[in-house]
Design an enzyme around this catalytic site. Structure first.
Site, PDB file in Angstrom:
ATOM      1  N   VAL A 101      -2.079  -0.509 -14.943  1.00  0.00           N
ATOM      2  CA  VAL A 101      -2.322  -2.123 -16.168  1.00  0.00           C
ATOM      3  C   VAL A 101      -3.590  -1.096 -17.050  1.00  0.00           C
ATOM      4  CG1 VAL A 101      -2.670  -3.273 -13.453  1.00  0.00           C
ATOM      5  CG2 VAL A 101      -4.962  -1.895 -14.159  1.00  0.00           C
ATOM      6  N   HIS A 117       2.943  -4.420 -12.414  1.00  0.00           N
ATOM      7  CA  HIS A 117       1.242  -4.554 -11.227  1.00  0.00           C
ATOM      8  C   HIS A 117      -0.196  -5.314 -12.296  1.00  0.00           C
ATOM      9  CE1 HIS A 117       1.904  -1.357  -8.624  1.00  0.00           C
ATOM     10  NE2 HIS A 117       2.948  -1.860  -8.034  1.00  0.00           N
ATOM     11  N   CYS A 125      -7.679 -17.422 -12.832  1.00  0.00           N
ATOM     12  CA  CYS A 125      -8.615 -18.469 -11.584  1.00  0.00           C
ATOM     13  C   CYS A 125      -7.554 -18.687 -10.353  1.00  0.00           C
ATOM     14  CB  CYS A 125      -8.327 -19.792 -12.128  1.00  0.00           C
ATOM     15  SG  CYS A 125      -9.907 -21.230 -10.456  1.00  0.00           S
ATOM     16  N   CYS A 128      -7.057 -22.739 -10.661  1.00  0.00           N
ATOM     17  CA  CYS A 128      -5.735 -22.997 -11.108  1.00  0.00           C
ATOM     18  C   CYS A 128      -5.110 -22.788 -12.513  1.00  0.00           C
ATOM     19  CB  CYS A 128      -6.776 -23.659 -12.542  1.00  0.00           C
ATOM     20  SG  CYS A 128      -7.834 -23.106 -13.277  1.00  0.00           S
ATOM     21  N   CYS A 146     -14.088 -19.881 -13.548  1.00  0.00           N
ATOM     22  CA  CYS A 146     -13.136 -20.957 -14.282  1.00  0.00           C
ATOM     23  C   CYS A 146     -14.024 -22.408 -14.653  1.00  0.00           C
ATOM     24  CB  CYS A 146     -12.061 -20.997 -13.508  1.00  0.00           C
ATOM     25  SG  CYS A 146     -11.201 -22.243 -14.393  1.00  0.00           S
ATOM     26  N   CYS A 148     -13.324 -24.768 -13.725  1.00  0.00           N
ATOM     27  CA  CYS A 148     -12.591 -26.148 -13.186  1.00  0.00           C
ATOM     28  C   CYS A 148     -13.512 -25.226 -11.354  1.00  0.00           C
ATOM     29  CB  CYS A 148     -11.217 -25.592 -11.801  1.00  0.00           C
ATOM     30  SG  CYS A 148     -11.178 -24.268 -11.113  1.00  0.00           S
ATOM     31  N   GLY A 185       4.217  10.385 -13.302  1.00  0.00           N
ATOM     32  CA  GLY A 185       2.392  10.676 -12.518  1.00  0.00           C
ATOM     33  C   GLY A 185       2.312   9.425 -11.748  1.00  0.00           C
ATOM     34  N   ASN A 211       5.393  15.795 -13.178  1.00  0.00           N
ATOM     35  CA  ASN A 211       4.783  15.429 -11.897  1.00  0.00           C
ATOM     36  C   ASN A 211       3.502  16.764 -11.824  1.00  0.00           C
ATOM     37  OD1 ASN A 211       1.812  14.483  -9.332  1.00  0.00           O
ATOM     38  ND2 ASN A 211       3.161  13.395  -9.298  1.00  0.00           N
ATOM     39  N   GLU A 213       2.495  17.691  -8.988  1.00  0.00           N
ATOM     40  CA  GLU A 213       2.604  17.803  -7.557  1.00  0.00           C
ATOM     41  C   GLU A 213       3.564  17.478  -7.575  1.00  0.00           C
ATOM     42  OE1 GLU A 213      -1.355  17.943  -5.728  1.00  0.00           O
ATOM     43  OE2 GLU A 213      -0.036  15.468  -4.831  1.00  0.00           O
TER      44      GLU A 213
HETATM   45  C1  BJW Z   1       0.004  13.241 -12.643  1.00  0.00           C
HETATM   46  C2  BJW Z   1      -0.892  13.907 -13.446  1.00  0.00           C
HETATM   47  C3  BJW Z   1      -0.339  14.384 -14.498  1.00  0.00           C
HETATM   48  C4  BJW Z   1      -2.115  13.275 -12.119  1.00  0.00           C
HETATM   49  N1  BJW Z   1       0.425  15.051 -14.995  1.00  0.00           N
HETATM   50  N2  BJW Z   1       0.822  13.898 -12.786  1.00  0.00           N
HETATM   51  C5  BJW Z   1       4.714  -0.538   5.037  1.00  0.00           C
HETATM   52  C6  BJW Z   1       5.454   0.627   4.081  1.00  0.00           C
HETATM   53  C7  BJW Z   1       6.574  -0.158   3.052  1.00  0.00           C
HETATM   54  C8  BJW Z   1       5.380  -0.705   2.511  1.00  0.00           C
HETATM   55  C9  BJW Z   1       5.146  -1.804   2.943  1.00  0.00           C
HETATM   56  C10 BJW Z   1       4.340  -0.808   4.219  1.00  0.00           C
HETATM   57  N3  BJW Z   1       3.167  -2.501   4.008  1.00  0.00           N
HETATM   58  C11 BJW Z   1       2.764  -2.980   3.043  1.00  0.00           C
HETATM   59  C12 BJW Z   1       3.779  -2.868   2.371  1.00  0.00           C
HETATM   60  C13 BJW Z   1       4.120  -2.745   0.758  1.00  0.00           C
HETATM   61  C14 BJW Z   1       3.056  -2.648   0.324  1.00  0.00           C
HETATM   62  C15 BJW Z   1       2.943  -0.773   0.309  1.00  0.00           C
HETATM   63  O1  BJW Z   1       3.634  -0.596  -0.712  1.00  0.00           O
HETATM   64  N4  BJW Z   1       2.095  -0.316   0.651  1.00  0.00           N
HETATM   65  C16 BJW Z   1       2.244   0.772   0.500  1.00  0.00           C
HETATM   66  C17 BJW Z   1       0.715   1.855   0.652  1.00  0.00           C
HETATM   67  C18 BJW Z   1       2.377   1.292   2.568  1.00  0.00           C
HETATM   68  N5  BJW Z   1       3.269  -2.959  -1.021  1.00  0.00           N
HETATM   69  C19 BJW Z   1       2.546  -4.106  -1.548  1.00  0.00           C
HETATM   70  O2  BJW Z   1       2.289  -4.809  -0.831  1.00  0.00           O
HETATM   71  C20 BJW Z   1       2.889  -4.678  -3.209  1.00  0.00           C
HETATM   72  N6  BJW Z   1       3.381  -6.146  -2.604  1.00  0.00           N
HETATM   73  C21 BJW Z   1       4.965  -6.027  -2.075  1.00  0.00           C
HETATM   74  O3  BJW Z   1       5.472  -5.753  -1.872  1.00  0.00           O
HETATM   75  O4  BJW Z   1       5.018  -7.865  -2.446  1.00  0.00           O
HETATM   76  C22 BJW Z   1       6.528  -8.219  -0.745  1.00  0.00           C
HETATM   77  C23 BJW Z   1       5.315  -8.597   0.173  1.00  0.00           C
HETATM   78  C24 BJW Z   1       4.526  -9.283  -0.192  1.00  0.00           C
HETATM   79  C25 BJW Z   1       3.637 -10.053   1.089  1.00  0.00           C
HETATM   80  C26 BJW Z   1       4.004  -9.479   2.575  1.00  0.00           C
HETATM   81  C27 BJW Z   1       4.423  -7.468   2.262  1.00  0.00           C
HETATM   82  C28 BJW Z   1       4.986  -7.696   0.745  1.00  0.00           C
HETATM   83  C29 BJW Z   1       2.117  -4.444  -4.520  1.00  0.00           C
HETATM   84  C30 BJW Z   1       1.396  -3.478  -4.635  1.00  0.00           C
HETATM   85  C31 BJW Z   1       0.715  -3.398  -5.314  1.00  0.00           C
HETATM   86  C32 BJW Z   1      -0.026  -2.284  -5.351  1.00  0.00           C
HETATM   87  N7  BJW Z   1      -1.612  -2.198  -6.520  1.00  0.00           N
HETATM   88  C33 BJW Z   1      -2.113  -1.607  -6.838  1.00  0.00           C
HETATM   89  C34 BJW Z   1      -3.405  -2.205  -7.591  1.00  0.00           C
HETATM   90  C35 BJW Z   1      -2.978  -2.516  -8.683  1.00  0.00           C
HETATM   91  C36 BJW Z   1      -4.157  -3.167  -9.544  1.00  0.00           C
HETATM   92  C37 BJW Z   1      -5.212  -2.216 -10.062  1.00  0.00           C
HETATM   93  O5  BJW Z   1      -4.423  -1.361 -11.167  1.00  0.00           O
HETATM   94  O6  BJW Z   1      -5.781  -2.409  -9.649  1.00  0.00           O
HETATM   95  O7  BJW Z   1      -1.895  -1.004  -8.057  1.00  0.00           O
HETATM   96  S1  BJW Z   1      -2.273  -0.194  -5.472  1.00  0.00           S
HETATM   97  C38 BJW Z   1      -2.292   1.265  -6.796  1.00  0.00           C
HETATM   98  O8  BJW Z   1      -1.517   1.898  -6.373  1.00  0.00           O
HETATM   99  C39 BJW Z   1      -2.265   0.889  -8.324  1.00  0.00           C
HETATM  100  C40 BJW Z   1      -0.903   1.764  -9.012  1.00  0.00           C
HETATM  101  O9  BJW Z   1      -0.320   0.670  -9.612  1.00  0.00           O
HETATM  102  C41 BJW Z   1      -0.109   1.548  -7.546  1.00  0.00           C
HETATM  103  C42 BJW Z   1       0.332   3.244  -7.514  1.00  0.00           C
HETATM  104  O10 BJW Z   1      -0.099   4.052  -7.766  1.00  0.00           O
HETATM  105  P1  BJW Z   1      -0.086   5.640  -8.430  1.00  0.00           P
HETATM  106  O11 BJW Z   1       0.286   4.583 -10.152  1.00  0.00           O
HETATM  107  O12 BJW Z   1       1.410   6.067  -8.114  1.00  0.00           O
HETATM  108  O13 BJW Z   1      -0.735   6.634  -8.639  1.00  0.00           O
HETATM  109  P2  BJW Z   1      -1.658   7.514  -7.168  1.00  0.00           P
HETATM  110  O14 BJW Z   1      -3.350   7.743  -7.595  1.00  0.00           O
HETATM  111  O15 BJW Z   1      -1.519   7.114  -6.185  1.00  0.00           O
HETATM  112  O16 BJW Z   1      -0.493   8.530  -7.917  1.00  0.00           O
HETATM  113  C43 BJW Z   1      -0.941   9.462  -8.878  1.00  0.00           C
HETATM  114  C44 BJW Z   1       0.246  10.289  -9.155  1.00  0.00           C
HETATM  115  O17 BJW Z   1       0.081  11.187 -10.211  1.00  0.00           O
HETATM  116  C45 BJW Z   1       0.299  11.501  -8.335  1.00  0.00           C
HETATM  117  O18 BJW Z   1       1.045  11.879  -7.137  1.00  0.00           O
HETATM  118  C46 BJW Z   1      -0.775  13.052  -9.098  1.00  0.00           C
HETATM  119  O19 BJW Z   1      -0.527  14.339  -8.253  1.00  0.00           O
HETATM  120  C47 BJW Z   1       0.180  12.434 -10.467  1.00  0.00           C
HETATM  121  N8  BJW Z   1      -0.505  13.242 -11.553  1.00  0.00           N
HETATM  122  N9  BJW Z   1      -2.760  13.586 -12.874  1.00  0.00           N
HETATM  123  C48 BJW Z   1       1.071  14.349 -14.028  1.00  0.00           C
HETATM  124  N10 BJW Z   1      -1.335  15.217 -15.874  1.00  0.00           N
HETATM  125 ZN    ZN Z   2     -10.062 -23.068 -12.609  1.00  0.00          ZN
END
Ligand code: BJW
Ligand code: ZN
Length: 242
Positions: A101, A117, A125, A128, A146, A148, A185, A211, A213
């Site tokens: 983000v 994401h 808001c 609204c 907001c 509102c 990553g 990655n 790792e």
């Molecule tokens: C390097 C490095 C270098 C370091 N070079 N590499 C059970 C099973 C399956 C799914 C689900 C479940 N229960 C619920 C779910 C669904 C859920 C989900 O997936 N949960 C799992 C965690 C279990 N997903 C959702 O809810 C999503 N929506 C959805 O499914 O809608 C349908 C639905 C609706 C209603 C009900 C049910 C389903 C939405 C997911 C939203 C995620 N949001 C966040 C926050 C965003 C806002 C913010 O930034 O604040 O997104 S959480 C956070 O994780 C953020 C990231 O984009 C996301 C992924 O993380 P990312 O980018 O992989 O980072 P890290 O830290 O995990 O990894 C970094 C990596 O980099 C590591 O591997 C390092 O080794 C590496 N690294 N330095 C290269 N220099």
């Molecule tokens: Zn509003």
């Protein structure tokens, strides 16, 4: 470092897609979510990044977002972001899909980005849906509201919320049509983004992970290149244009 197979697949590729996660921005100084250096050491991401947590304690959630906005405003894209921006011009079709983000891909010059994401610089808001790009960062005692009267929240996707439908569709279309797909990553644990490399693989893409790792999908991809994205990607681009 790069296999002959990867270079050969890239040289003949018509469509290349890249999925990025927090690790691409790590070397810019943006903390990742999970692992040793994870942003939310005190809280698991699932505990704060959801709407119920926001309604329960909007002040706490805003503190985290303001802290992160502050970091994002101080940092710059790194060589990894720039290499990906360069890749856009190297293939007939190129898709950049990010879970981040932080806007750093755009700052590095990438033109077409599917932000799965949301974006931390946007706000909206809860009642609204009016969008607010500028938000007061100081004075945390007063919650942003907001016109509102509704609470304003960051325009990002929290757990349990659906992803922007058009960007999600384009991302899956891109994955399915890719000759080569990079997962860079990301820990590949958050759905549905984590399914993109697997979907690409299922449809015949050569899937490569970069990655520091191994991750949840390392067993499924064609290649895992272990190392820092900001070091590996510029070398890959050099190799392709030489
Ligand atoms: C390097 C490095 C270098 C370091 N070079 N590499 C059970 C099973 C399956 C799914 C689900 C479940 N229960 C619920 C779910 C669904 C859920 C989900 O997936 N949960 C799992 C965690 C279990 N997903 C959702 O809810 C999503 N929506 C959805 O499914 O809608 C349908 C639905 C609706 C209603 C009900 C049910 C389903 C939405 C997911 C939203 C995620 N949001 C966040 C926050 C965003 C806002 C913010 O930034 O604040 O997104 S959480 C956070 O994780 C953020 C990231 O984009 C996301 C992924 O993380 P990312 O980018 O992989 O980072 P890290 O830290 O995990 O990894 C970094 C990596 O980099 C590591 O591997 C390092 O080794 C590496 N690294 N330095 C290269 N220099
Ligand atoms: Zn509003």
């Amino acid at each position: 470092m790069f296999s002959a197979m990867l270079i050969s697949r890239l040289r003949s590729a018509k469509t290349v897609s890249v999925l990025t996660g927090a690790g691409i921005s790590a070397e810019s100084g943006v903390p990742t979510f999970r692992g040793e250096e994870g942003l939310w050491q005190k809280f698991r991401p699932e505990e704060l990044a959801n709407f119920d947590a926001f309604l329960r304690n909007p002040k706490l959630v805003w503190e985290w977002y303001n802290y992160r906005k502050h970091i994002v405003n101080q940092v710059a894209p790194n060589a990894g972001h720039y290499a990906i921006s360069k890749m856009e011009s190297l293939f007939p079709h190129f898709h950049l899909i990010t879970q981040n983000v932080d806007d750093l891909h755009r700052k590095a010059g990438s033109k077409q980005i599917y932000e799965l994401h949301g974006n931390i610089m946007r706000n909206r808001c809860v009642d609204c849906s009016k969008h607010y790009n500028e938000m007061p960062e100081a004075d945390q005692d007063v919650l942003p509201r907001c016109d509102c009267g509704g609470l304003i929240r960051p325009d990002v996707v929290w757990f349990g919320e659906t992803l922007p439908p058009l960007e999600l569709k384009r991302s899956f279309d891109a994955a399915r049509s890719s000759d080569v797909f990079f997962s860079i990553g990301t820990s590949a644990v958050v759905q549905p983004a984590a399914s993109l490399p697997l979907e690409a693989k299922h449809e015949g893409a050569y899937v490569v992970e970069i990655n520091i790792e191994p991750t949840a999908i390392s067993h499924y991809v064609d290649e895992t290149i272990l190392g820092k994205a900001a070091e590996i990607l510029p070398q890959l681009v050099e190799k392709l244009i030489e």
